[in-house]
Design an enzyme around this catalytic site. Structure first.
Site, PDB file in Angstrom:
ATOM      1  N   HIS A 191       5.262 -10.095   8.127  1.00 47.87           N
ATOM      2  CA  HIS A 191       4.344 -10.141   6.986  1.00 47.87           C
ATOM      3  C   HIS A 191       4.016 -11.558   6.544  1.00 47.87           C
ATOM      4  O   HIS A 191       2.930 -11.811   6.027  1.00 47.87           O
ATOM      5  CB  HIS A 191       4.819  -9.190   5.899  1.00 47.87           C
ATOM      6  CG  HIS A 191       4.539  -7.794   6.377  1.00 47.87           C
ATOM      7  ND1 HIS A 191       5.427  -7.128   7.195  1.00 47.87           N
ATOM      8  CD2 HIS A 191       3.431  -7.051   6.317  1.00 47.87           C
ATOM      9  CE1 HIS A 191       4.862  -5.985   7.559  1.00 47.87           C
ATOM     10  NE2 HIS A 191       3.658  -5.912   7.036  1.00 47.87           N
ATOM     11  N   ARG A 298      -3.955  -2.944   3.294  1.00 42.02           N
ATOM     12  CA  ARG A 298      -2.494  -2.753   3.232  1.00 42.02           C
ATOM     13  C   ARG A 298      -2.098  -2.597   1.758  1.00 42.02           C
ATOM     14  O   ARG A 298      -1.767  -3.564   1.082  1.00 42.02           O
ATOM     15  CB  ARG A 298      -1.770  -3.952   3.827  1.00 42.02           C
ATOM     16  CG  ARG A 298      -1.858  -4.064   5.338  1.00 42.02           C
ATOM     17  CD  ARG A 298      -0.990  -5.198   5.840  1.00 42.02           C
ATOM     18  NE  ARG A 298      -0.711  -5.109   7.251  1.00 42.02           N
ATOM     19  CZ  ARG A 298      -1.409  -5.750   8.199  1.00 42.02           C
ATOM     20  NH1 ARG A 298      -2.409  -6.519   7.869  1.00 42.02           N
ATOM     21  NH2 ARG A 298      -1.077  -5.612   9.472  1.00 42.02           N
ATOM     22  N   ARG A 334      -4.836   2.281   3.503  1.00 40.66           N
ATOM     23  CA  ARG A 334      -3.578   2.806   4.046  1.00 40.66           C
ATOM     24  C   ARG A 334      -2.615   3.073   2.896  1.00 40.66           C
ATOM     25  O   ARG A 334      -2.408   2.219   2.040  1.00 40.66           O
ATOM     26  CB  ARG A 334      -2.955   1.800   5.005  1.00 40.66           C
ATOM     27  CG  ARG A 334      -1.572   2.256   5.465  1.00 40.66           C
ATOM     28  CD  ARG A 334      -1.025   1.403   6.548  1.00 40.66           C
ATOM     29  NE  ARG A 334      -0.484   0.160   6.035  1.00 40.66           N
ATOM     30  CZ  ARG A 334      -0.009  -0.799   6.825  1.00 40.66           C
ATOM     31  NH1 ARG A 334      -0.058  -0.641   8.138  1.00 40.66           N
ATOM     32  NH2 ARG A 334       0.477  -1.895   6.317  1.00 40.66           N
ATOM     33  N   GLU A 433       0.898   4.518  15.685  1.00 42.68           N
ATOM     34  CA  GLU A 433       1.887   3.446  15.853  1.00 42.68           C
ATOM     35  C   GLU A 433       3.086   3.941  16.652  1.00 42.68           C
ATOM     36  O   GLU A 433       3.889   3.156  17.129  1.00 42.68           O
ATOM     37  CB  GLU A 433       2.389   2.982  14.481  1.00 42.68           C
ATOM     38  CG  GLU A 433       1.298   2.502  13.563  1.00 42.68           C
ATOM     39  CD  GLU A 433       1.814   2.092  12.202  1.00 42.68           C
ATOM     40  OE1 GLU A 433       1.884   0.884  11.963  1.00 42.68           O
ATOM     41  OE2 GLU A 433       2.128   2.973  11.372  1.00 42.68           O
ATOM     42  N   ASN A 456       0.894  -3.561  16.168  1.00 42.73           N
ATOM     43  CA  ASN A 456       2.130  -4.300  15.869  1.00 42.73           C
ATOM     44  C   ASN A 456       3.344  -3.385  15.996  1.00 42.73           C
ATOM     45  O   ASN A 456       4.336  -3.732  16.628  1.00 42.73           O
ATOM     46  CB  ASN A 456       2.103  -4.864  14.440  1.00 42.73           C
ATOM     47  CG  ASN A 456       0.844  -5.648  14.165  1.00 42.73           C
ATOM     48  OD1 ASN A 456       0.184  -6.095  15.087  1.00 42.73           O
ATOM     49  ND2 ASN A 456       0.504  -5.818  12.898  1.00 42.73           N
ATOM     50  N   ASP A 457       3.233  -2.223  15.383  1.00 44.40           N
ATOM     51  CA  ASP A 457       4.342  -1.279  15.482  1.00 44.40           C
ATOM     52  C   ASP A 457       4.318  -0.532  16.807  1.00 44.40           C
ATOM     53  O   ASP A 457       5.370  -0.218  17.365  1.00 44.40           O
ATOM     54  CB  ASP A 457       4.298  -0.278  14.319  1.00 44.40           C
ATOM     55  CG  ASP A 457       4.968  -0.857  13.078  1.00 44.40           C
ATOM     56  OD1 ASP A 457       6.068  -1.424  13.233  1.00 44.40           O
ATOM     57  OD2 ASP A 457       4.392  -0.783  11.985  1.00 44.40           O
ATOM     58  N   ARG A 467      10.259  -6.061  16.022  1.00 40.31           N
ATOM     59  CA  ARG A 467       9.147  -7.011  15.973  1.00 40.31           C
ATOM     60  C   ARG A 467       9.477  -8.294  15.212  1.00 40.31           C
ATOM     61  O   ARG A 467       8.725  -9.253  15.264  1.00 40.31           O
ATOM     62  CB  ARG A 467       7.890  -6.338  15.400  1.00 40.31           C
ATOM     63  CG  ARG A 467       7.992  -5.946  13.962  1.00 40.31           C
ATOM     64  CD  ARG A 467       6.844  -5.025  13.557  1.00 40.31           C
ATOM     65  NE  ARG A 467       5.879  -5.692  12.701  1.00 40.31           N
ATOM     66  CZ  ARG A 467       4.928  -5.067  12.017  1.00 40.31           C
ATOM     67  NH1 ARG A 467       4.798  -3.749  12.131  1.00 40.31           N
ATOM     68  NH2 ARG A 467       4.097  -5.719  11.261  1.00 40.31           N
ATOM     69  N   CYS A 504      -6.248  -1.790  14.241  1.00 38.79           N
ATOM     70  CA  CYS A 504      -6.092  -2.643  13.064  1.00 38.79           C
ATOM     71  C   CYS A 504      -4.842  -3.506  13.146  1.00 38.79           C
ATOM     72  O   CYS A 504      -4.536  -4.255  12.232  1.00 38.79           O
ATOM     73  CB  CYS A 504      -6.101  -1.823  11.780  1.00 38.79           C
ATOM     74  SG  CYS A 504      -4.741  -0.661  11.688  1.00 38.79           S
TER      75      CYS A 504
HETATM   76  C1  PEP Z   1       0.566  -2.290  12.768  1.00 33.78           C
HETATM   77  O1  PEP Z   1       1.715  -1.835  12.852  1.00 33.78           O
HETATM   78  O2  PEP Z   1      -0.095  -2.684  13.749  1.00 33.78           O
HETATM   79  C2  PEP Z   1      -0.076  -2.427  11.456  1.00 33.78           C
HETATM   80  C3  PEP Z   1      -1.345  -2.760  11.352  1.00 33.78           C
HETATM   81  O3  PEP Z   1       0.712  -2.223  10.365  1.00 33.78           O
HETATM   82  P1  PEP Z   1       1.724  -3.325   9.783  1.00 33.78           P
HETATM   83  O4  PEP Z   1       1.572  -4.578  10.580  1.00 33.78           O
HETATM   84  O5  PEP Z   1       1.362  -3.512   8.370  1.00 33.78           O
HETATM   85  O6  PEP Z   1       3.035  -2.631  10.002  1.00 33.78           O
HETATM   86 MG    MG Z   2       2.579  -0.830  11.127  1.00 32.47          MG
END
Ligand code: PEP
Ligand code: MG
Length: 575
Positions: A191, A298, A334, A433, A456-457, A467, A504
């Site tokens: 983050h 977010r 979201r 995800e 990302n997830d 991650r 996203c």
């Molecule tokens: C993701 O997981 O790709 C995502 C966009 O959510 P976050 O990065 O906020 O977990």
């Molecule tokens: Mg995520």
């Protein structure tokens, strides 16, 4: 002597300045007493400490107020706590009658209040615990004679060095003087990285041991293009980097000429480029003319930047502001995605051995239906102002989707019951995800209005790599052919049902991955503000057929490195 430390450049740019070593103060509780003769002087000193604390809090409050920042209210509440009569009387009694040392008296008195308030039924009152802890720590830090390390007031160009940064740190960051962010923890999708990108602050994360290596005030250079932190640079290096920084800024300004362009390829295929946002601030909304909507709002930042669960009305105003600004363009909101690495100071989450595999995001909301209902009601009420798409994170099964529809139905029914209006066109979708959802994407596509892939997830769960863990970051291979093969399955399933699908996660705004995603059939990609111009340049200067050929080819490759090399060689991407 000049030294270099290597990390991950997660938000590009160059910064020069003094190291601001940011250590969060954690007080240690020790039982200690004073002698009878020292009581009066201790009490007088306690009042001096109170005065200093008052000054610090009031300075922050005033500077936030001048910026028109709502968070000024938090510090007004801190002043009230600082001068609370019951607390003051208890501390006086501990010092004068029980001969506690100042620190011990402050600990005992605050802890007693924290315990009492932590047990109160009323959630709003219970949430004051975070403020009490904050004020207590401030008083104890002043008592120890330690300086304030608050990121909201910097006096010169600074490079922040921290083990990790919390949303509460980044929310109050003094951006006029921040040259770069450096942390020990965190990778490309942490983050801190997301915030740095959205504020366009150069950032290098995952530099192990950096806190121990650098002294506060040391002159450093952050090369967040190569991922290098240069400690004690000599005059020659400093001159070189002063020029490099100017050149980089000039290049970025040139790139910005692509911002107003429509994202249409040279063979006239239209792509939707949307924005990832974390608030409805004027800065985020300034991008309305350049994008096709919001691909990811977010909403958890609204919760993390606050010291209490945002009420339905508080949320309603934020969502309404964003929806009004984007008008007919879709805003994908979201729902609360907390847990894993994201905490709320005022909500006690269960202690878990594997929080990323635990009760996070939608699972946590299912555990706290009242939190989800408040958010859904706020969003639905705001939906009359624009084009709301509701999206749910960490969905892993059809059972989850059924529960989501049920929760939305209940929120709507409660509004109907109170005759409160909401739009009848709100779409309901899921984040993809968790790989299990892709393996049944044909069914999923029939049950929801849209989906967005959180790469990302997805990468974390597909490759079984935390991650955020720098020790295993080389295993987190988001350009691996495996990622693109599984993403293709999701795209195909949703395209077959003619349901919108987008990306996203960070890959959406990534110059190597975005062309592959488009080549695989994705027609909507969402990204941070800082990526929009660059991605529009790539889209408008190529043909979609080229992207398709690139995608076809990389699906046959076996290794991540081959994917990167191939895309770079075909598309001739610059830094
Ligand atoms: C993701 O997981 O790709 C995502 C966009 O959510 P976050 O990065 O906020 O977990
Ligand atoms: Mg995520």
């Amino acid at each position: 002597m000049e030294r270099i430390k290597q990390g991950h450049a997660v938000s590009k740019g160059i910064g020069l300045g003094r190291a601001f070593v940011y250590k969060r103060y954690i007080p240690l509780k020790k039982i200690s007493y004073i002698e009878d003769k020292d009581v009066e002087s201790a009490f007088a000193r306690y009042h001096e400490i109170l005065q200093k604390a008052h000054q610090e809090i009031d300075d922050i409050r005033q500077s936030l107020e001048q910026k028109g920042d709502d968070k000024a209210k938090i510090f007004t509440a801190h002043l009230d706590i600082l001068h609370d009569i019951a607390l003051e009387e208890m501390i006086e009694q501990y010092i004068k009658q029980e001969h506690f040392s100042i620190a011990y008296a402050v600990h005992e008195a605050f802890d007693m209040f924290i315990e009492i308030i932590g047990q109160v039924e009323d959630e709003l009152i219970r949430e004051r615990v975070a403020d009490l802890k904050d004020v207590k720590n401030r008083v104890l830090r002043i008592e120890e004679g330690l300086p304030e390390t608050n990121l909201s007031r910097l006096s010169e160009p600074s490079i922040i060095i921290a083990d990790d940064l919390y949303p509460s740190d980044t929310a109050t960051l003094d951006r006029t003087f921040v040259e770069a962010l450096i942390t020990e923890i965190g990778g490309v999708t942490s983050h801190t990285a997301i915030i740095a990108k959205s504020y366009e602050i150069p950032a290098i994360l995952g530099i192990e041991g950096v806190m121990k290596t650098i002294e506060h005030g040391t002159f450093v250079i952050a090369d967040a293009i190569k991922g290098e932190l240069i400690i004690h640079p000599d005059a020659k290096t400093t001159d070189e980097y002063t020029i490099k920084k100017k050149e980089y800024k000039a290049k970025q300004t040139l790139l910005k000429t692509y911002l107003p362009l429509k994202p249409i390829t040279q063979d006239l295929i239209k792509v939707e480029v949307t924005l990832n946002i974390g608030s409805a601030s004027d800065e985020e909304l300034s991008f309305v003319p350049y994008v096709d909507g919001v691909g990811l709002f977010r909403s958890e930042f609204l919760y993390m930047e606050n010291d209490h669960l945002p009420t339905e009305d508080e949320q309603y105003h934020v969502y309404a502001k964003a929806l009004k600004a984007f008008g007919e363009k879709p805003v994908i909101l979201r729902t609360l995605d907390i847990g894993g690495d994201k905490e709320l100071s005022y909500l006690t989450l269960p202690k878990e051995d594997n929080p990323f595999l635990g009760c996070r995001a939608i699972r946590l909301c299912f555990e706290h239906p009242e939190i989800l209902k408040t958010q859904l009601r706020a969003a639905l009420r705001a939906s009359v102002y624009g084009n709301l798409w509701l999206m749910f994170p960490m969905v892993g099964s059809i059972d989850d989707i059924e529960k989501i529809h049920h929760a939305v139905g209940e929120a709507k029914a409660s509004l109907d019951h109170e005759n409160i209006m909401y739009s009848q066109n709100v779409k309901v979708g899921v984040m993809i995800e968790i790989p299990s959802l892709i393996l049944i994407a044909d069914h999923v596509a029939k049950m929801v209005d849209f989906a967005s892939i959180g790469t990302n997830d997805l990468c974390q769960y597909l490759t079984a790599v935390d991650r955020l863990n720098p020790l295993v970051s080389s295993y987190y291979q988001s350009y691996s052919p495996a990622m693109f093969r599984i993403i293709k399955m999701a795209i195909d399933a949703f395209n077959k049902e003619h349901k919108p699908i987008s990306v996203c996660g960070e890959l959406g705004g990534d110059p190597i991955a975005a062309p592959i995603l488009l080549g695989l059939g994705m027609r909507k990609i969402s990204m941070a503000k800082s990526s929009v111009a660059r991605i529009k340049k790539i889209i408008t200067s190529h043909q979609m057929t080229t992207f398709s050929q690139v995608a076809d080819h990389i699906l046959k490759l076996t290794k991540e490195k081959d994917v990167i090399d191939y895309v770079q060689s075909v598309l001739k991407l610059e830094d």
